[in-house]
Every structure is written in structure tokens, then in C-alpha cells.
Design a protein around this motif. Structure first.
Motif, mmCIF file in Angstrom:
data_model
loop_
_atom_site.group_PDB
_atom_site.id
_atom_site.type_symbol
_atom_site.label_atom_id
_atom_site.label_comp_id
_atom_site.label_asym_id
_atom_site.label_seq_id
_atom_site.Cartn_x
_atom_site.Cartn_y
_atom_site.Cartn_z
ATOM 1 N N HIS A 1 1.110 13.523 -10.246
ATOM 2 C CA HIS A 1 -0.064 13.787 -9.424
ATOM 3 C C HIS A 1 0.274 13.588 -7.946
ATOM 4 O O HIS A 1 1.067 12.701 -7.603
ATOM 5 C CB HIS A 1 -1.217 12.854 -9.800
ATOM 6 N N GLY A 2 -0.364 14.370 -7.113
ATOM 7 C CA GLY A 2 -0.123 14.225 -5.676
ATOM 8 C C GLY A 2 -0.549 12.874 -5.135
ATOM 9 O O GLY A 2 -0.041 12.434 -4.103
ATOM 10 N N VAL A 3 -1.473 12.206 -5.813
ATOM 11 C CA VAL A 3 -1.974 10.906 -5.355
ATOM 12 C C VAL A 3 -1.306 9.747 -6.091
ATOM 13 O O VAL A 3 -1.764 8.599 -5.987
ATOM 14 C CB VAL A 3 -3.504 10.813 -5.523
ATOM 15 N N TYR A 4 -0.238 10.036 -6.815
ATOM 16 C CA TYR A 4 0.456 8.978 -7.561
ATOM 17 C C TYR A 4 0.820 7.820 -6.644
ATOM 18 O O TYR A 4 1.294 8.005 -5.530
ATOM 19 C CB TYR A 4 1.718 9.541 -8.196
ATOM 20 N N ASP A 5 0.579 6.617 -7.147
ATOM 21 C CA ASP A 5 0.891 5.415 -6.389
ATOM 22 C C ASP A 5 1.740 4.500 -7.273
ATOM 23 O O ASP A 5 1.262 4.007 -8.298
ATOM 24 C CB ASP A 5 -0.391 4.699 -5.963
ATOM 25 N N GLU A 6 2.974 4.284 -6.901
ATOM 26 C CA GLU A 6 3.900 3.545 -7.757
ATOM 27 C C GLU A 6 3.436 2.118 -8.016
ATOM 28 O O GLU A 6 3.475 1.640 -9.157
ATOM 29 C CB GLU A 6 5.294 3.530 -7.139
ATOM 30 N N GLN A 7 2.978 1.436 -6.990
ATOM 31 C CA GLN A 7 2.528 0.064 -7.177
ATOM 32 C C GLN A 7 1.290 0.017 -8.079
ATOM 33 O O GLN A 7 1.189 -0.819 -8.985
ATOM 34 C CB GLN A 7 2.208 -0.584 -5.829
ATOM 35 N N GLY A 8 0.356 0.927 -7.835
ATOM 36 C CA GLY A 8 -0.833 0.984 -8.675
ATOM 37 C C GLY A 8 -0.501 1.370 -10.108
ATOM 38 O O GLY A 8 -1.103 0.863 -11.060
ATOM 39 N N ALA A 9 0.487 2.269 -10.271
ATOM 40 C CA ALA A 9 0.889 2.678 -11.618
ATOM 41 C C ALA A 9 1.497 1.505 -12.381
ATOM 42 O O ALA A 9 1.230 1.322 -13.573
ATOM 43 C CB ALA A 9 1.877 3.832 -11.540
ATOM 44 N N GLU A 10 2.310 0.702 -11.709
ATOM 45 C CA GLU A 10 2.900 -0.451 -12.389
ATOM 46 C C GLU A 10 1.835 -1.480 -12.758
ATOM 47 O O GLU A 10 1.924 -2.134 -13.806
ATOM 48 C CB GLU A 10 3.986 -1.074 -11.507
ATOM 49 N N ARG A 11 0.837 -1.623 -11.901
ATOM 50 C CA ARG A 11 -0.283 -2.503 -12.251
ATOM 51 C C ARG A 11 -0.981 -1.987 -13.507
ATOM 52 O O ARG A 11 -1.329 -2.766 -14.405
ATOM 53 C CB ARG A 11 -1.260 -2.571 -11.083
#
Length: 246
Positions: free
Chosen positions: A222-232
Motif C-alpha cells: 500500500h502507498g501508505v504502508y508504515d513499517e513501524q506501524g506494521a510491526e506493531r
């Protein structure tokens, strides 16, 4: 983690699916996870998620929820909605993949993952439109589904007759809802309505707001992918499954 491409016969046809088996299955009954896709169909980003869950010890099934529409896509999560024709096609497929169809399909999905070796408890997780599908499945098959999670799920407590929040009284497992910080498809009033429905039904649950995250933050393409948020999100999801499916 090697992927197997399988076909699942449902009441309405044949659904393609991706299947991942754990390298080191845990002792005892093997738990399984069904991952309900977002609006962009089966693709490498979801395969990566399935492989990661299989690496944690689960049989993982990712079914194509849009199988009734035949061949479509491939769909690019970053650009699909920027093309009006593609956007209209996706919205039509989402609208016509109703909760009732999902309920019936989920019975076939459970049979398929059981045949693949998941004889123990099952967890379900969904993203975007899949969030509501995961909750619907948990309500329809409460004796098998022990945990359900939704991440940036939309319309979880809408005014429609088949809104997921109207079904939660049937859920026996634990529920986790991870919402995007600002999400027009799941505004604060829907979040409050869902939380109240879960509380009133005495369902063990958490509704958590990911401040600063946009709709789609947990899926890598996704264009809004957030690595830190994804790991959370991964921490929350794997903890939920570890506690509920063992």
C-alpha cells in the motif's frame, strides 16, 4: 515458506487460495489461520504475510474472496483506485461479495484448512474489507474460531442490516480491532458502536486506534504502508494467536 496454490469448492463455485504449511508444526492439534484479503486480491504482499504466519507455526489459508467474478486484475494497491474504471470494478466486487456469501464461503474455507492439517483452533484476520469478513466468520463458526482480528477494517458498525457489529453476540473467541488513526470507512462513531456491541455481548475484546496511521498501513504494497506501524500490528496479531490458539 513454500506456497501451495489450491482450489476450494464452495456452494457458488471454485475459489483459488494460497496455502502455507509450517516447517515445524507444534505438538498436539495443529492450529490454523485464515487471512481475509483486502480489496486488491491475492498477490505477493499477502503471500509474504501468510509465510510469516506459517513461520510462527500455523497452517495458513488465504482465499480469493472475489472468485465469483472470474479473472480480474492483477490489481496494484498503490494505483488501482486512481483509475476510475478499475475503482468502479473493485467497488462493485466488494459490494456484491456480501456478508451472507462470506458466511457460506467461510464454512468451505474451514473445511479446506482442516483437510490441510489444521485440526485445532482457528484464528481469522482481515484487512480493509477483510476485517468485516473475519468478524462475520467468527460469528458464524464460533465453536471453531477462537480469535478474530481486523486491521483497518471498514464499515464494521454501519447502518446496514448485515453490519458485523450486529453479529458479535454469537462470537465466543477473542476479538482485536486495530483501526487507522483517521479512516472515513471506520469513523469514531462506528468504533464506539462496535465497542459497545462487543461489551454488551460480553466478548473479550480490544479496540485500538493506531494514531498517525492511514487506511492500509499494515500491508506492505500500500502507498501508505508504515513499517513501524506494521510491526506493531504483527506484535498484536501474533500475541493474540499465541494466547488463543495454543
Amino acid at each position: 515458506m513454500a506456497k501451495q496454490e489450491i482450489e476450494i469448492r464452495t456452494e457458488d463455485g471454485v475459489a483459488k487460495a494460497s496455502l502455507f504449511l509450517p516447517v515445524k508444526p507444534p505438538a498436539g492439534a495443529q492450529p490454523g489461520v485464515i487471512l481475509y484479503m483486502d480489496a486488491f486480491g491475492l498477490r505477493p504482499a499477502l503471500d509474504d504475510m501468510g509465510a510469516r504466519l506459517a513461520g510462527a507455526g500455523y497452517v495458513v489459508l488465504i482465499p480469493d474472496l472475489f472468485y465469483r467474478f472470474g479473472d480480474y486484475g492483477p490489481l496494484d494497491a498503490k494505483t488501482a483506485f486512481s483509475d476510475p474504471e478499475t475503482r468502479d470494478t473493485i467497488m462493485r466486487m466488494m459490494k456484491e461479495t456480501t456478508s451472507d456469501k462470506n458466511r457460506r464461503d467461510s464454512g468451505s474455507f474451514i473445511e479446506a484448512i482442516t483437510r490441510a492439517g489444521a485440526t485445532g483452533k482457528i484464528g481469522v484476520v482481515g484487512y480493509c474489507m477483510g476485517g468485516g469478513r473475519a468478524l462475520t466468520a467468527a460469528a458464524a463458526y464460533p465453536d471453531r474460531i477462537a480469535a478474530a482480528a481486523s486491521f483497518h477494517g471498514g464499515n464494521l458498525a454501519s447502518d446496514t442490516p448485515d453490519s458485523p457489529h450486529r453479529l458479535v453476540s454469537s462470537i465466543k473467541g477473542r476479538v482485536y480491532i486495530g483501526s487507522a488513526g483517521v479512516d472515513r470507512s471506520f469513523p469514531p462513531e462506528q468504533s464506539a458502536r462496535l465497542a459497545e456491541a462487543l461489551r454488551a455481548a460480553e466478548v473479550d475484546h480490544i479496540v485500538e486506534n493506531y494514531v498517525g496511521m492511514a487506511h492500509g498501513w499494515a500491508v506492505s504494497d500500500h502507498g501508505v504502508y508504515d513499517e513501524q506501524g506494521a510491526e506493531r500490528h504483527w506484535t498484536r496479531l501474533t500475541t493474540l494467536f499465541a494466547e488463543c490458539l495454543s
